[in-house]
Design a protein around this motif. Structure first.
Motif, PDB file in Angstrom:
ATOM      1  N   LEU A  18       0.887  -1.264  -0.079  1.00 45.60           N
ATOM      2  CA  LEU A  18       0.101  -0.151  -0.013  1.00 45.60           C
ATOM      3  C   LEU A  18       0.959   1.377  -0.053  1.00 45.60           C
ATOM      4  O   LEU A  18       0.621   2.172  -0.765  1.00 45.60           O
ATOM      5  N   ARG A  21       2.262   1.826  -3.524  1.00 47.78           N
ATOM      6  CA  ARG A  21       1.274   2.465  -4.242  1.00 47.78           C
ATOM      7  C   ARG A  21       1.137   3.660  -4.220  1.00 47.78           C
ATOM      8  O   ARG A  21       0.898   4.424  -5.050  1.00 47.78           O
ATOM      9  N   SER A  72      -2.933  -6.256  -1.698  1.00 50.53           N
ATOM     10  CA  SER A  72      -2.416  -5.272  -2.364  1.00 50.53           C
ATOM     11  C   SER A  72      -0.849  -5.851  -2.817  1.00 50.53           C
ATOM     12  O   SER A  72      -0.272  -5.168  -3.338  1.00 50.53           O
TER      13      SER A  72
END
Length: 105
Positions: A18, A21, A72
């Motif tokens: 995460l 990202r 994720s």
């Protein structure tokens, strides 16, 4: 595929994926989706803890496989597409090598 509370919520890959990202500027779709998110409870509660994966087949042979270790933490799409191109061209051995770095169980 991976399954379980520990596998779903308490692996280091989840916050790292995460964070990456967000650092890469690829979080707009996630933030847009979460703005409209409503709680959904699956028919069987244990289904909420299933992790996915990505597979490329050449005929019936899996030439690329990636088991998501946590939310994720997905397969690298460049590796997936390289495996797809090689499999489409009949290059099973090269595609297998391309996916080897993403294989995990």
């Amino acid at each position: 595929m991976n399954k379980g509370v520990a596998q779903t919520f308490f692996r280091p890959e989840t916050p790292l994926a995460l964070a990456q990202r967000f650092l890469d500027g690829r979080a707009k779709d996630l933030t847009d989706t979460l703005a409209n998110w409503k709680v959904w409870i699956p028919p069987k509660l244990n289904q909420a803890y299933l992790q996915g994966g990505m597979f490329v087949f050449e005929g019936t042979a899996a030439v690329f496989q990636h088991y998501d270790p946590s939310p994720s933490a997905h397969a690298d799409l460049d590796e997936v597409m390289a495996a797809v191109r090689l499999a489409a061209g009949g290059g099973q051995q090269e595609a297998t090598r391309a996916g080897a770095s993403s294989e995990s169980k």
